[in-house]
Design a protein around this motif. Structure first.
Motif, PDB file in Angstrom:
ATOM      1  N   ALA A 154      -7.460  -3.589   8.270  1.00  0.00           N
ATOM      2  CA  ALA A 154      -8.467  -3.645   9.375  1.00  0.00           C
ATOM      3  C   ALA A 154     -10.042  -3.099   8.851  1.00  0.00           C
ATOM      4  CB  ALA A 154      -7.981  -2.498  10.381  1.00  0.00           C
ATOM      5  N   HIS A 164      -2.028  -1.591   7.167  1.00  0.00           N
ATOM      6  CA  HIS A 164      -2.771  -1.940   8.446  1.00  0.00           C
ATOM      7  C   HIS A 164      -4.155  -1.445   8.276  1.00  0.00           C
ATOM      8  CE1 HIS A 164       0.265  -4.109  10.521  1.00  0.00           C
ATOM      9  NE2 HIS A 164       1.147  -3.353  10.367  1.00  0.00           N
ATOM     10  N   ARG A 165      -4.414  -0.004   7.831  1.00  0.00           N
ATOM     11  CA  ARG A 165      -5.769   0.520   7.847  1.00  0.00           C
ATOM     12  C   ARG A 165      -6.475  -0.151   6.914  1.00  0.00           C
ATOM     13  NH1 ARG A 165      -4.195   5.465   6.808  1.00  0.00           N
ATOM     14  NH2 ARG A 165      -4.942   5.869   4.525  1.00  0.00           N
TER      15      ARG A 165
END
Length: 216
Positions: free
Chosen positions: A126, A122-123
């Motif tokens: 993003a 997710h990091r």
């Protein structure tokens, strides 16, 4: 999130597909070689993240790495997370030598820690970074005799966690200190590394690039 997986080991690829899907991530394609990966993106570039092995057929050397660089050039909005069996610093450095947004480099062993792996996914998707702690540790050893020696041991700890892609809150949790203490350490790091004045995020990236030995 729409993701594509490129991994020639069938069981690992199937495991990654299941892992991402169980985390609510849509896997729109999974392939076993770099050529198929690039062909898939050429047909459907509306992908948020590519997870690719570094070594894939036909030579099992750096096909995945070269595909990642092509993706960064042709589809700069697509985040790329490289998986490797071993730490190869040059691959991490190559990936970070251009656009530093949305890139990651992790050892395959990290997949076993499901929560941490999904957080890294997710990091990166993003627009952040995720660098394997083992790679960071090796870089610390390799870069002992350079200007980074001006940093205190705690500042080096903070910079290492920055290189992994962690936020101030994440660094504070790892070191068991407050976010304000982390911010003070980061300001000291930026000052000691003689980085030019710029917005906070850009100076932070420059500090990590200095740590990795990547021109930036």
């Amino acid at each position: 999130m729409r993701a594509v997986i490129a991994e020639d080991a069938i069981l690992l690829r199937a495991g990654l597909v299941q892992l991402l899907q169980s985390a609510g991530i849509e896997v729109v394609g999974d392939v076993g070689d770099a050529e198929s990966l690039l062909a898939l993106l050429a047909e459907d570039s509306a992908v948020d993240l590519v997870i690719t092995d570094v070594r894939m057929p036909p030579t099992h050397t750096d096909e995945g790495m070269r595909a990642a660089l092509t993706i960064r050039q042709n589809w700069p909005d697509v985040a790329v997370l490289l998986l490797s069996q071993y730490v190869e610093e040059r691959h991490a450095a190559k990936l970070l030598s251009g656009n530093t947004r949305g890139v990651g480099y992790l050892l395959k062993d990290r997949v076993a820690d499901v929560a941490e792996f999904i957080e890294a996914v997710h990091r990166v998707a993003a627009g952040g970074t995720a660098l394997d702690p083992e790679a960071v540790a090796q870089l610390l050893v390799r870069r002992e005799s350079d200007p980074l020696e001006r940093l205190t041991p705690r500042e080096r700890d903070v910079l290492a966690l920055m290189a992994e892609g962690r936020s101030n809150a994440g660094i504070g949790q790892a070191l068991v200190v407050s976010e304000s203490a982390v911010a003070k350490h980061i300001n000291s790091i930026l000052s000691k590394l003689d980085l030019p004045q710029a917005d906070g995020d850009h100076r932070r990236v420059l500090a990590v690039l200095r740590f990795l030995g990547v021109p930036g």
